[in-house]
Enzyme design. Sequence first.
Site, short mmCIF file in Angstrom:
data_model
loop_
_atom_site.label_atom_id
_atom_site.label_comp_id
_atom_site.label_asym_id
_atom_site.label_seq_id
_atom_site.Cartn_x
_atom_site.Cartn_y
_atom_site.Cartn_z
N TYR A 120 23.86 25.50 -33.04
CA TYR A 120 24.63 24.83 -34.10
C TYR A 120 23.84 24.40 -35.07
O TYR A 120 24.14 24.63 -36.53
CB TYR A 120 25.29 23.85 -33.42
N ASP B 193 42.06 30.82 -38.99
CA ASP B 193 41.51 30.41 -37.57
C ASP B 193 41.81 31.34 -36.69
O ASP B 193 42.79 31.99 -36.83
CB ASP B 193 42.07 29.28 -37.33
N VAL C 25 36.15 34.67 -38.50
CA VAL C 25 35.41 34.66 -39.76
C VAL C 25 34.29 35.50 -39.80
O VAL C 25 33.80 35.97 -40.86
CB VAL C 25 35.03 33.20 -40.49
N ASN D 183 30.88 36.28 -45.67
CA ASN D 183 32.04 36.54 -45.97
C ASN D 183 32.74 35.80 -47.10
O ASN D 183 33.50 36.22 -47.89
CB ASN D 183 32.86 36.91 -44.45
N ALA E 247 31.07 23.09 -45.20
CA ALA E 247 31.06 22.11 -44.25
C ALA E 247 29.87 22.24 -43.35
O ALA E 247 30.02 22.74 -42.21
CB ALA E 247 32.20 22.00 -43.51
#
Length: 316
Positions: free
Chosen positions: A149, A35, A61, A103, A118
């Site tokens: 999003y 994170d 990430v 990645n 997710a």
Amino acid sequence: MTRFERALVTGGAGFVGSHLCEELIRSGTAVCCMDNGSTGTPANVQALRDSPLFEYVDHDVSEPFPDVGSVDVVFHLASPASPVDYQRLPVQTLLAGSHGTKNGLDLTVAQGARFLLASTSEVYGDPLEHPQRESYWGNVNPVGPRSVYDEAKRYAEALCAAYGRAGLCDIAIARIFNTYGPRMRDADGRMIPTFLGQALRGEPITVAGTGQQTRSICFVADTVAGLCALAESGERGPVNIGNPDEMTVLSVAERILDLTGSRSPIVHIPAAQDDPQQRCPDITRARTALGWAPRVGADEGLRRTVRWVTEHSAAA
């Protein structure tokens, strides 16, 4: 069903991610939590720090992954997920869904692991099909305020499907519907933490539009159980993970008022652009393929959430 030795959870210090880390460790799976703190917080996983099964990696990430050691499953949750966050971090949201997904998939290929994305009910946009089945392609504005999003997740699904069809790795896609529960941030901007914070502070409850638009809220423990069931299965998905008990936004506000004992008035504010008018999952696939269905009803889940928010507000 498969049990995993060690998992990488991207976005593991976030709301859902931290609960997933806890559940994996509870089941005996070692966890590497990745994170960068953009919307999650290390405090969410503080209780896990002393566990020999837990490791924390501070990393974005969208950048190439550092050496995280051996893993046999990757749960890719890293992304701003509320309108407040993804409109504040629009480019970062798109990169988490594109670069971040690639990645994670490339690590999965290198390690011969399983990859679980997710994803979200937002891929359905403002749906023209009700309830939403996984076969529905969606009704999404690709350049609207929610698009960073929505389209990040739609691209991430397409990338996962491509890796899966090419036989590069074992993938699974979960479409999560309106999860709520302990550890949601008061300033998150989503419906339940917003209403709860307003009710507990005695402020007006701000309901967008008429309040007759519907949502299907799923308690975080049920969402995590669904993610684990999908990861442990051989299913590729997409699979809807949500609670099919549909309710209006106005009725959610009224339940929160009842549960908190607040006298806050309900006031209506202008509707948000592209706000879905109906949102309810068809979970037939989850029931039949995973043996999963939510167990925590809205009243019980909201009671638990109110209790957690009240306790942590008093402790602050």
